[in-house]
Design an enzyme around this catalytic site. Structure first.
Site: not given
Length: 212
Positions: A35, A86, A90, A181
Site C-alpha cells: 500500500d 488505494h 489517502h 507498504h
C-alpha cells in the site's frame, strides 16, 4: 503482536466476490500486497528484490503518487504485478461522505486505466476503514474490495528484528494476503529475510488475480 486482524473474524464471512480476504489456496501460494506507493526512494529497490526472486505482488497505489511518479507506476505494471486502487489522497474515509469517498476511488481508477488499460481495479480502503454503505455501493458497482488476512505491521516502524520475531511466532498459511507498504525501507528489510524463508517452505509468491 498478532498479524491476523481481529476484524477478519467478521469480514471472512462475506462472499469472496464482494470482499476478498484470502487468495486462491489450491497450491501453497502467498499474495504479497503493498500500500501507499509508488515511492521514489523505496519502490524501485523493492521491485528489484521481487524480480530477483521471480516473485509477483499487488500494489495498491495512491492517485497523487501516481501523478508524481508515473514512471514507477508503469514499471510496476510492466513487470507483471497487479495494480490496485488505494484512493487518490489517502484521506480518513470516515470523515468523508460516501460521494466524496467514491470520487477518490474513481479519480484513481482513471489514472490506473491509463497505465494498464483495465476498466476495473480492486479497491483497498485507506487504513482498512470500511462501512456498510461503502460495501453496499461496491457490491452494486461490482467493485471488489481486496482486503488482507496477514498484517506485517511494517507501518508500526518497529525494528525489523522485532517484526520478524512476531512473524515467526505466527507463521503464514497458504492463501494468505500479506499487507505491506512500499513507503519506507522496512518492507525491503523484512522481505530480504522472509522471501527466501517462504520459498524454502514451498510457497510461491503471486499477485492477486485482477478483478473483472
Amino acid at each position: 503482536m498478532n498479524p491476523r486482524p481481529r476484524r477478519l473474524k467478521i469480514l471472512q464471512w462475506l462472499p469472496n466476490a464482494w470482499l476478498t480476504t484470502a487468495g486462491p489456496a489450491d497450491e501453497p501460494s502467498l499474495y504479497l500486497t503493498f500500500d501507499d506507493g509508488p515511492h521514489p526512494e523505496y519502490t524501485a529497490p523493492l521491485l528489484d528484490l521481487l524480480a530477483e526472486h521471480d516473485a509477483k505482488a499487488s500494489f495498491f497505489l495512491i492517485g497523487q503518487q501516481i501523478e508524481r511518479h508515473p514512471e514507477l507506476a508503469r514499471r510496476i505494471a510492466e513487470e507483471g504485478h497487479t495494480l490496485g486502487n488505494h484512493s487518490f489522497s489517502h484521506p480518513r474515509f470516515e470523515t468523508l461522505s460516501l460521494r466524496q469517498q467514491f470520487e477518490e476511488i474513481q479519480r484513481t481508477d482513471t489514472l490506473l486505466t491509463a497505465i494498464n488499460g483495465r476498466d476495473r481495479h480492486g479497491f483497498r480502503p485507506p487504513r482498512g476503514v470500511l462501512s456498510l454503505p461503502m460495501i453496499a455501493r461496491c457490491i452494486r458497482e461490482r467493485r471488489r474490495i481486496l482486503y488482507w488476512s496477514y498484517d506485517s505491521l511494517d507501518y508500526s516502524r518497529r525494528p525489523a528484528t522485532e517484526l520478524l520475531d512476531a512473524i515467526g511466532r505466527h507463521p503464514v498459511r497458504a492463501g494468505e494476503i500479506v499487507l505491506m507498504h512500499d513507503d519506507s525501507r522496512l518492507s525491503l528489510e523484512l522481505l530480504q529475510e522472509l522471501i527466501p524463508r517462504w520459498k524454502a517452505a514451498g510457497f510461491a509468491l503471486r499477485a492477486l488475480p485482477s478483478p473483472g
